[in-house]
Motif scaffolding. Structure first.
Motif, PDB file in Angstrom:
ATOM      1  N   ALA A   1       2.934   3.111 -11.296  1.00 49.20           N
ATOM      2  CA  ALA A   1       1.586   3.113 -10.724  1.00 49.20           C
ATOM      3  C   ALA A   1       1.700   2.551  -9.319  1.00 49.20           C
ATOM      4  CB  ALA A   1       0.640   2.282 -11.576  1.00 49.20           C
ATOM      5  N   ILE A   2       1.433   3.390  -8.319  1.00 47.38           N
ATOM      6  CA  ILE A   2       1.674   3.020  -6.938  1.00 47.38           C
ATOM      7  C   ILE A   2       0.359   2.997  -6.173  1.00 47.38           C
ATOM      8  CG2 ILE A   2       2.887   3.646  -4.827  1.00 47.38           C
ATOM      9  CD1 ILE A   2       5.006   4.941  -6.516  1.00 47.38           C
ATOM     10  N   PRO A   3       0.019   1.871  -5.534  1.00 45.29           N
ATOM     11  CA  PRO A   3      -1.225   1.810  -4.752  1.00 45.29           C
ATOM     12  C   PRO A   3      -1.085   2.585  -3.450  1.00 45.29           C
ATOM     13  CG  PRO A   3      -0.035  -0.251  -4.555  1.00 45.29           C
ATOM     14  CD  PRO A   3       0.749   0.602  -5.522  1.00 45.29           C
ATOM     15  N   GLY A   4      -2.059   3.390  -3.124  1.00 39.63           N
ATOM     16  CA  GLY A   4      -1.978   4.249  -1.948  1.00 39.63           C
ATOM     17  C   GLY A   4      -2.475   3.580  -0.687  1.00 39.63           C
ATOM     18  N   PHE A   5      -2.257   4.255   0.459  1.00 33.99           N
ATOM     19  CA  PHE A   5      -2.755   3.739   1.730  1.00 33.99           C
ATOM     20  C   PHE A   5      -4.273   3.658   1.728  1.00 33.99           C
ATOM     21  CE2 PHE A   5       1.253   5.709   3.630  1.00 33.99           C
ATOM     22  CZ  PHE A   5       1.937   4.526   3.532  1.00 33.99           C
ATOM     23  N   ASP A   6      -4.903   4.473   0.883  1.00 33.53           N
ATOM     24  CA  ASP A   6      -6.356   4.434   0.778  1.00 33.53           C
ATOM     25  C   ASP A   6      -6.806   3.531  -0.367  1.00 33.53           C
ATOM     26  OD1 ASP A   6      -5.450   5.952  -1.293  1.00 33.53           O
ATOM     27  OD2 ASP A   6      -6.734   7.696  -0.899  1.00 33.53           O
ATOM     28  N   TYR A   7      -5.866   2.696  -0.858  1.00 41.29           N
ATOM     29  CA  TYR A   7      -6.153   1.714  -1.908  1.00 41.29           C
ATOM     30  C   TYR A   7      -6.503   2.372  -3.242  1.00 41.29           C
ATOM     31  CZ  TYR A   7      -6.384  -1.269   2.192  1.00 41.29           C
ATOM     32  OH  TYR A   7      -6.090  -1.907   3.365  1.00 41.29           O
TER      33      TYR A   7
ATOM     34  N   LEU B   1       5.905   3.576   0.206  1.00 45.16           N
ATOM     35  CA  LEU B   1       5.967   2.161  -0.161  1.00 45.16           C
ATOM     36  C   LEU B   1       6.602   1.402   0.984  1.00 45.16           C
ATOM     37  CD1 LEU B   1       7.213   2.150  -3.879  1.00 45.16           C
ATOM     38  CD2 LEU B   1       5.052   1.261  -3.049  1.00 45.16           C
ATOM     39  N   ASP B   2       6.145   0.191   1.219  1.00 44.51           N
ATOM     40  CA  ASP B   2       6.788  -0.650   2.219  1.00 44.51           C
ATOM     41  C   ASP B   2       7.062  -2.040   1.674  1.00 44.51           C
ATOM     42  OD1 ASP B   2       4.357  -1.851   2.137  1.00 44.51           O
ATOM     43  OD2 ASP B   2       3.849  -1.554   4.231  1.00 44.51           O
ATOM     44  N   SER B   3       6.901  -2.212   0.369  1.00 46.25           N
ATOM     45  CA  SER B   3       7.184  -3.492  -0.256  1.00 46.25           C
ATOM     46  C   SER B   3       7.442  -3.242  -1.728  1.00 46.25           C
ATOM     47  CB  SER B   3       6.011  -4.451  -0.063  1.00 46.25           C
ATOM     48  OG  SER B   3       6.347  -5.740  -0.523  1.00 46.25           O
ATOM     49  N   GLY B   4       8.112  -4.192  -2.361  1.00 41.40           N
ATOM     50  CA  GLY B   4       8.448  -4.007  -3.761  1.00 41.40           C
ATOM     51  C   GLY B   4       7.228  -4.078  -4.664  1.00 41.40           C
ATOM     52  N   ILE B   5       7.251  -3.345  -5.767  1.00 47.68           N
ATOM     53  CA  ILE B   5       6.191  -3.415  -6.757  1.00 47.68           C
ATOM     54  C   ILE B   5       6.823  -3.531  -8.149  1.00 47.68           C
ATOM     55  CG2 ILE B   5       4.560  -2.090  -5.378  1.00 47.68           C
ATOM     56  CD1 ILE B   5       5.051   0.268  -7.250  1.00 47.68           C
ATOM     57  N   SER B   6       6.073  -4.094  -9.082  1.00 51.07           N
ATOM     58  CA  SER B   6       6.579  -4.287 -10.443  1.00 51.07           C
ATOM     59  C   SER B   6       5.904  -3.374 -11.449  1.00 51.07           C
ATOM     60  CB  SER B   6       6.375  -5.750 -10.876  1.00 51.07           C
ATOM     61  OG  SER B   6       5.010  -6.095 -10.836  1.00 51.07           O
ATOM     62  N   THR B   7       4.883  -2.608 -11.029  1.00 49.13           N
ATOM     63  CA  THR B   7       4.175  -1.723 -11.960  1.00 49.13           C
ATOM     64  C   THR B   7       4.934  -0.404 -12.108  1.00 49.13           C
ATOM     65  OG1 THR B   7       2.758  -1.067 -10.110  1.00 49.13           O
ATOM     66  CG2 THR B   7       1.882  -2.713 -11.648  1.00 49.13           C
TER      67      THR B   7
ATOM     68  N   PHE C   1       0.860  -1.171   0.000  1.00 52.35           N
ATOM     69  CA  PHE C   1       0.000   0.000   0.000  1.00 52.35           C
ATOM     70  C   PHE C   1       0.898   1.224   0.000  1.00 52.35           C
ATOM     71  CE2 PHE C   1      -2.463  -3.013   2.795  1.00 52.35           C
ATOM     72  CZ  PHE C   1      -3.127  -3.552   1.729  1.00 52.35           C
ATOM     73  N   ALA C   2       0.635   2.199  -0.821  1.00 51.47           N
ATOM     74  CA  ALA C   2       1.512   3.355  -0.882  1.00 51.47           C
ATOM     75  C   ALA C   2       0.761   4.582  -1.312  1.00 51.47           C
ATOM     76  CB  ALA C   2       2.653   3.077  -1.838  1.00 51.47           C
ATOM     77  N   MET C   3       1.312   5.723  -1.008  1.00 51.41           N
ATOM     78  CA  MET C   3       0.802   6.975  -1.521  1.00 51.41           C
ATOM     79  C   MET C   3       2.005   7.835  -1.841  1.00 51.41           C
ATOM     80  SD  MET C   3      -1.990   9.663  -1.133  1.00 51.41           S
ATOM     81  CE  MET C   3      -3.099   8.441  -0.665  1.00 51.41           C
ATOM     82  N   VAL C   4       1.985   8.496  -2.982  1.00 48.62           N
ATOM     83  CA  VAL C   4       3.088   9.345  -3.388  1.00 48.62           C
ATOM     84  C   VAL C   4       2.651  10.789  -3.277  1.00 48.62           C
ATOM     85  CG1 VAL C   4       4.680   9.886  -5.234  1.00 48.62           C
ATOM     86  CG2 VAL C   4       3.888   7.574  -4.933  1.00 48.62           C
ATOM     87  N   PHE C   5       3.479  11.629  -2.723  1.00 54.38           N
ATOM     88  CA  PHE C   5       3.122  13.021  -2.512  1.00 54.38           C
ATOM     89  C   PHE C   5       4.096  13.919  -3.251  1.00 54.38           C
ATOM     90  CE2 PHE C   5       1.660  10.626   1.044  1.00 54.38           C
ATOM     91  CZ  PHE C   5       0.404  11.136   1.311  1.00 54.38           C
ATOM     92  N   SER C   6       3.578  14.921  -3.959  1.00 53.44           N
ATOM     93  CA  SER C   6       4.411  15.927  -4.600  1.00 53.44           C
ATOM     94  C   SER C   6       4.861  16.900  -3.524  1.00 53.44           C
ATOM     95  CB  SER C   6       3.620  16.672  -5.670  1.00 53.44           C
ATOM     96  OG  SER C   6       3.166  15.771  -6.648  1.00 53.44           O
TER      97      SER C   6
END
Length: 782
Positions: A341-347, A323-329, A13-18
């Motif tokens: 494309a990163i999945p956020g804490f709010d999914y 991010l707290d785990s690897g992603i391939s997207t 689960f992740a969220m990216v912030f500018s």
């Protein structure tokens, strides 16, 4: 104990912030130089790993409720595949800057799922489609009869698997129905897909690595099932790297990464240069620049096959990427530029561009180091939030169990590295101790800051009510608050009330009588238990009765300890696993096992014990003793302390106190540990009175009925009732002693007790020797 990934979530689960990129300068200047210091290595050079994030908004495309299950550079475009909960799906192409957006809609059945999407060089793609053999999971809380069981929901046995080829518009071109069973007779499962340079499709599955032909089926290339295979019992995932080179990652055994040569049907020698970065939750992706990119729980690395090295590129916390785990997207589109494309804490997925920030443009901040072993992923999340909103300070997490910091990844080595830093004066500003570390040896050397004044004057904590026994558990006898914790387990001995009645404690004679009356013996009565373990538990659950570290006193020459020695001697010297059986819990149902040493981790743990394992009302009797005392103990999960050398303890405290907030507890998607606050405990207690659920890609709850296998049968675990919750809560609040865990004391006791168990020395002689050795240790180490 496997220390990495214990509290990692099943999904990233992740969220990216500018935001303006920021990094660190030292909060304190008292740290000594030490070339071997993990702290100095990890807290320096961070400016090199800072990337800024920018949202990419695609005209006409809404990712609300979407699962982006594939993303790749195709020529000068980027292509992604997204699926939605309602069964709709999209293939989207766009320029790296988000312009020239083209999309095609297609659909899948609502209760089906596409995964392992692998995009080819022509814009088409391959995917695994999973279809339930029965109905789909309910997204509404309903009766138990209407919900799937855990085995129905999660077992591949209850799914039909199809490897499919789609064109660039999402139309199915070819489909292959995977077998239900593998050649070995067990359930067939797919781990992912990859495409070779000549356009052939390969699948990593329970058989190994196989070539997929939609006409001819599966052809094994790398066999992991043959008895003479060098990869026997390995489980691979395969990834496309640069120039269509496929890499194979053994996630099920060695953690090694190999180059895969499809034409020769061979794997290379392990790429040893990647050993330091492979870890739990790792993933890989390709693109321009490096031969392969590695995404871990902490950072992104670029791998150069020519130089045989993995170079750290991005640190998530320094770059404020949640991010707290690897992603391939993700895909690299140029030097210092990645689109992902990163999945956020709010999914909710965010489509972002990551670009490297020149080091001279990275804002300096004062660093607050947080060091420990296998640090909770929620702490990393809070660090990112803190760093994003604080213009002056930044939390820098130093995980001593990180693969870069250890050779063999063991917790013993990680603890040694941690100790070496502290001895040499390289002390983290915030120290994190997991339950097997003897934190008191640091506390009694004056290394911790007294948090009591900060705790008492903190206005933000005025509205938080702590469990009445928790504040006492954190305090020292003289009213100091040197460390805090936010979750705990309860160590106890439990039994079914049909054997104990309404007793709250058991004497040693009570145990003898119950075992005799039921026709049992000590070899099975307490489950898998031997002499040393029974002795260790007796000390561990006695709190400070035998070892009072704060006052530098030991009581191993007491009558109570000698009785404990005699009690432990009744158990076998070694566990007879053949007699115990493969399913030791089934012995409780048959009546051969009566008592259980248990570290109770939550209401759901209690639920499983009562519904399936014991099948009876439970008595929490604590360790047997002749003093009439319930020897159950509080076992803090992680302890947090601020260094006495920290030059900004108020700022460090402002970070630590967040771990008591309700939103911190609400992040848990499973239960392990009881919260120390009243509202946190109520949150987990209320959850135990409902059916368990998972969160799907759309952020919706999907309920199922829990179950537990006992004696070859899945026993349904129904929710707790209010009176059951109250019963356990009352017991939790009654426990006021903290565990007496100290590995060195354990070592001393077991070494010397061997002479008593073997009949070489009396209990008096052994107790005297242990008292002398333990007293010397306690005085010298404190």
């Amino acid at each position: 104990m496997k220390i990495k990934g214990i509290l990692k979530r099943g999904l990233s689960f992740a969220m990216v912030f500018s935001m303006a990129a920021s990094v660190l300068v030292g909060c304190g200047n008292s740290k000594k130089k030490n070339e071997e210091s993990v702290l100095q290595k990890e807290s320096s050079g961070s400016k090199e790993y800072v990337y800024k994030t920018e949202d990419i908004n695609l005209d006409g495309i809404d990712f609300e409720g979407a699962n982006i299950c594939g993303l790749k550079s195709v020529g000068d475009k980027i292509e992604l595949v997204a699926t939605y909960k309602d069964g709709n799906a999209k293939v989207v192409t766009f320029n790296p800057d988000g312009t020239d957006v083209q999309s095609s809609d297609f659909s899948i059945n609502k209760d089906e799922e596409l995964s392992y999407v692998t995009i080819d060089n022509d814009g088409g793609f391959y995917a695994l489609r999973e279809a339930p053999k029965g109905g789909d999971a309910s997204s509404e809380a309903s009766t138990d009869e209407d919900l799937p069981t855990a085995s129905d929901k999660f077992s591949v046995e209850n799914k039909d698997l199809f490897i499919e080829q789609y064109d660039a518009s999402g139309k199915v071109v070819n489909s292959f129905a995977c077998p239900d069973k593998s050649a070995g007779g067990y359930n067939f499962n797919v781990f992912n897909l990859a495409i070779s340079g000549d356009g052939k499709l390969y699948v990593a599955d329970t058989e190994g690595i196989q070539e997929v032909s939609f006409d001819g089926g599966l052809k094994t290339v790398i066999d992991t099932q043959k008895s003479d295979s060098p990869y026997k019992e390995s489980y691979f995932r395969i990834y496309d790297g640069k120039d269509n080179q496929i890499y194979a990652y053994d996630f099920g055994g060695t953690d090694n990464v190999f180059k895969f040569d499809p034409a020769k049907g061979e794997l290379s020698e392990p790429l040893e240069e990647l050993n330091e970065v492979t870890d739990f939750g790792i993933s890989f992706f390709g693109g321009a620049g490096y031969d392969l990119y590695i995404s871990t729980g902490e950072a992104i690395y670029g791998y150069s096959a020519e130089k045989k090295e993995a170079v750290k590129l991005i640190n998530y916390i320094d770059s404020a990427i949640e991010l707290d785990s690897g992603i391939s997207t993700m895909t690299a589109v140029g030097d210092g530029e990645i689109v992902g494309a990163i999945p956020g804490f709010d999914y909710k997925y965010s489509l972002v561009r990551l670009t490297k920030v020149p080091t001279d443009q990275v804002k300096d901040k004062k660093i607050i180091t947080l060091g420990g072993i296998a640090i909770d992923w929620r702490v990393s999340q809070e660090a990112i939030k803190f760093n994003r909103t604080n213009d002056e300070y930044q939390i820098k997490i130093v995980d001593y169990s990180n693969g870069e910091n250890t050779v063999d990844g063991s917790h013993d080595e990680a603890i040694q590295k941690f100790d070496m830093d502290i001895v040499s004066g390289n002390i983290p500003d915030i120290m994190v101790f997991f339950d097997e570390q003897p934190y008191k040896k640091y506390q009694n050397k004056g290394l911790f800051y007294d948090l009591k004044p900060l705790f008492d004057k903190d206005e933000d904590l005025k509205g938080i009510k702590f469990l009445p026994n928790m504040e006492k558990a954190m305090m020292t006898d003289d009213g100091k608050l040197y460390s805090v914790f936010n979750e705990f387990l309860i160590g106890t001995v439990l039994a079914g009330q049909k054997n104990t009645g309404d007793k709250k404690t058991l004497s040693y004679k009570d145990c003898d009588d119950i075992i005799s009356q039921t026709g049992n013996k000590y070899d099975l009565a307490f489950g898998p238990m031997d002499q040393n373990t029974a002795l260790e538990y007796g000390i561990f659950y006695a709190g400070d009765k035998f070892v009072d570290v704060q006052n530098k006193k030991c009581a191993f020459d007491s009558d109570e300890f000698k009785k404990l020695l005699e009690f432990a001697a009744k158990f076998p010297a070694e566990i007879d696993y053949e007699k115990l059986g493969e399913d030791s819990y089934s012995n409780y149902g048959s009546g051969q096992s009566l008592f259980m040493y248990k570290q109770l981790s939550g209401y759901t743990d209690y639920r499983t014990l009562k519904r399936a394992i014991l099948g009876d009302e439970i008595s929490y009797i604590g360790c047997p003793n002749d003093e009439g005392v319930n020897e159950s103990v509080i076992i803090p999960d992680w302890r947090y302390a601020i260094s006495a050398q920290c030059e900004c303890p108020e700022v460090a405290w402002d970070f630590l106190k967040r771990f008591w907030y309700d939103d911190f507890y609400a992040k848990r998607n499973y239960e392990y540990g009881f919260p120390v606050t009243e509202s946190g405990l109520k949150f987990v207690a209320d959850n135990s009175m409902d059916n368990p659920y998972t969160i799907n890609e759309s952020g919706e709850k999907e309920y199922y009925t829990d179950s537990y296998p006992i004696g070859g049968t899945d026993v349904k675990i129904t929710p707790l009732k209010q009176e059951e919750v109250d019963y356990l809560t009352d017991f939790i609040l009654s426990v006021d002693k903290v565990d007496g865990n100290d590995p060195e004391i354990k070592k001393i006791v077991t070494e010397e007790a061997a002479a008593f168990f073997s009949g070489q020395k009396s209990a008096d002689e052994v107790a005297k020797i242990i008292q002398n050795r333990a007293s010397i240790y306690v005085n010298e180490s404190n």
